[in-house]
Design a protein around this motif. Sequence first.
Motif, PDB file in Angstrom:
ATOM      1  N   CYS A 104       0.781  -1.008   0.088  1.00 61.46           N
ATOM      2  CA  CYS A 104       0.073   0.113   0.018  1.00 61.46           C
ATOM      3  C   CYS A 104       0.948   1.053   0.162  1.00 61.46           C
ATOM      4  CB  CYS A 104      -0.967  -0.125   1.108  1.00 61.46           C
ATOM      5  SG  CYS A 104      -2.003  -1.296   1.365  1.00 61.46           S
ATOM      6  N   TYR A 123       0.762   5.453   0.214  1.00 64.18           N
ATOM      7  CA  TYR A 123      -0.090   6.551   0.823  1.00 64.18           C
ATOM      8  C   TYR A 123       0.304   7.636  -0.069  1.00 64.18           C
ATOM      9  CZ  TYR A 123      -2.131   3.004   3.726  1.00 64.18           C
ATOM     10  OH  TYR A 123      -2.675   1.870   4.295  1.00 64.18           O
ATOM     11  N   LEU A 153      -4.164  10.281  -6.048  1.00 62.12           N
ATOM     12  CA  LEU A 153      -3.741   9.167  -6.740  1.00 62.12           C
ATOM     13  C   LEU A 153      -3.069   9.834  -7.996  1.00 62.12           C
ATOM     14  CD1 LEU A 153      -6.859   6.898  -6.255  1.00 62.12           C
ATOM     15  CD2 LEU A 153      -4.689   6.506  -5.351  1.00 62.12           C
ATOM     16  N   ILE A 173      -1.605  -1.095  -3.902  1.00 59.67           N
ATOM     17  CA  ILE A 173      -2.878  -0.244  -3.657  1.00 59.67           C
ATOM     18  C   ILE A 173      -2.210   1.069  -3.526  1.00 59.67           C
ATOM     19  CG2 ILE A 173      -4.633   0.214  -2.027  1.00 59.67           C
ATOM     20  CD1 ILE A 173      -4.392  -2.874  -1.122  1.00 59.67           C
ATOM     21  N   VAL A 190      -3.590   4.890  -2.149  1.00 60.89           N
ATOM     22  CA  VAL A 190      -4.559   5.591  -1.296  1.00 60.89           C
ATOM     23  C   VAL A 190      -4.389   7.157  -1.077  1.00 60.89           C
ATOM     24  CG1 VAL A 190      -5.833   5.493   0.943  1.00 60.89           C
ATOM     25  CG2 VAL A 190      -4.732   3.314   0.247  1.00 60.89           C
ATOM     26  N   ASP A 191      -5.460   7.708  -1.421  1.00 60.57           N
ATOM     27  CA  ASP A 191      -5.286   9.237  -1.383  1.00 60.57           C
ATOM     28  C   ASP A 191      -5.569   9.816  -0.167  1.00 60.57           C
ATOM     29  OD1 ASP A 191      -8.054   9.623  -1.478  1.00 60.57           O
ATOM     30  OD2 ASP A 191      -8.012  10.310  -3.440  1.00 60.57           O
ATOM     31  N   ASN A 250      -9.288   4.719  -3.241  1.00 66.19           N
ATOM     32  CA  ASN A 250      -7.903   4.095  -3.513  1.00 66.19           C
ATOM     33  C   ASN A 250      -8.261   3.110  -4.854  1.00 66.19           C
ATOM     34  OD1 ASN A 250      -9.272   0.999  -3.475  1.00 66.19           O
ATOM     35  ND2 ASN A 250      -9.994   2.029  -1.463  1.00 66.19           N
ATOM     36  N   ASP A 266      -9.200   5.640   5.294  1.00 65.14           N
ATOM     37  CA  ASP A 266      -8.811   4.325   4.342  1.00 65.14           C
ATOM     38  C   ASP A 266      -9.995   3.287   4.171  1.00 65.14           C
ATOM     39  OD1 ASP A 266      -7.753   2.379   2.978  1.00 65.14           O
ATOM     40  OD2 ASP A 266      -5.856   2.101   4.375  1.00 65.14           O
ATOM     41  N   VAL A 298     -10.116   0.680   2.198  1.00 67.02           N
ATOM     42  CA  VAL A 298      -9.549  -0.589   1.436  1.00 67.02           C
ATOM     43  C   VAL A 298     -10.267  -1.856   1.770  1.00 67.02           C
ATOM     44  CG1 VAL A 298      -7.587  -2.132   1.135  1.00 67.02           C
ATOM     45  CG2 VAL A 298      -7.125   0.429   0.899  1.00 67.02           C
ATOM     46  N   ARG A 348      -5.820   2.544   8.965  1.00 63.00           N
ATOM     47  CA  ARG A 348      -5.182   2.006   7.682  1.00 63.00           C
ATOM     48  C   ARG A 348      -4.973   0.553   7.428  1.00 63.00           C
ATOM     49  NH1 ARG A 348      -0.702   6.579   6.122  1.00 63.00           N
ATOM     50  NH2 ARG A 348      -1.993   8.457   5.516  1.00 63.00           N
TER      51      ARG A 348
END
Length: 313
Positions: free
Chosen positions: A14, A16, A20, A96, A98-99, A104, A247, A249, A287
């Motif tokens: 992942c 961060y 994105l 992955i 993630v913004d 994501n 997050d 996800v 997260r």
Amino acid sequence: MSIVVFGSTNIDVCAYATRLPRPGETVHGDSYAITLGGKGANQAVAAAQLGAQVELAGRTGIDTFGTLARQRLAEKGVRTRALYQDPDHSTGIAVIGVDQSAENCITVVGGANMAVERGDVERLEPLLGEAKVLLLQLEIPLDASLAAARRFRSRGAVAILDPAPAPSHGFDAAAWSSVDAMTPNEAETEALVGIRPKDASSAARAATALAERGLKIAIVKMGGAGVYFRSPEGEGHILTFPVKPIDTVAAGDCFNGGLAYALARGDELPTALRFACGCGALATTRRGASDAAPTLAEVETILRCRNGPALLA
């Protein structure tokens, strides 16, 4: 209570970042993490964190990531008697992004997960008499999942399919009747029935369309707009819990793990769905994938929240 999860095991990488990247663009990230993932493993950990006895079945490779995945599963209390070590395929991975708003994007390389076949269902035989709920997803071949569903349902277990990632070709008639319930999110619902649920009205139409295809229980997830369900006993809209997400996800996986836990302990469907909403909401406040799964005490706390979700019939 006993829950069997037949599905994928991945290692997630992942990253961060503030936002994105667009196609062809590189952005600088803030941090990264290497964690246990895969929808099967995530759902197994989510149920185990709540106190259920959970078995995860499927495949990993015989490699570093496979060793790491099994170590993390053991730490989370998930049993792996039917998790086969495949000598010919690598352990699955997910990359992955993630913004800062918790959105994501995910790229999955299935590896050993996609080598699962009907023969793997035979490894589930020792678990048949123990399971009250079987959780399934679409990160292993559908044919094997449906074969497992039919086997477990014949022994009294409830089979729940999370149709993710959404199948571009839909399902044939046999798939709809092979499971008891499906839990699609907005995008997956639109892919399956052509209706994108944005509110209770559109979700009700989508749930009706799912039922018309032969599905017994339709559970339409709408993120912040809650969940709409339709079953032979009734239908309704359950609002979500007010939280500040960081997050998203594994929110859907924690929802499914919580749903399985609640149904396995004997909750009625509306009560089980409210419990599952609490699990999904809490997962968005931290997260990670499997690391985001809440404990039973945490879920019970949010269930007592004065502003928590109500059932709107």
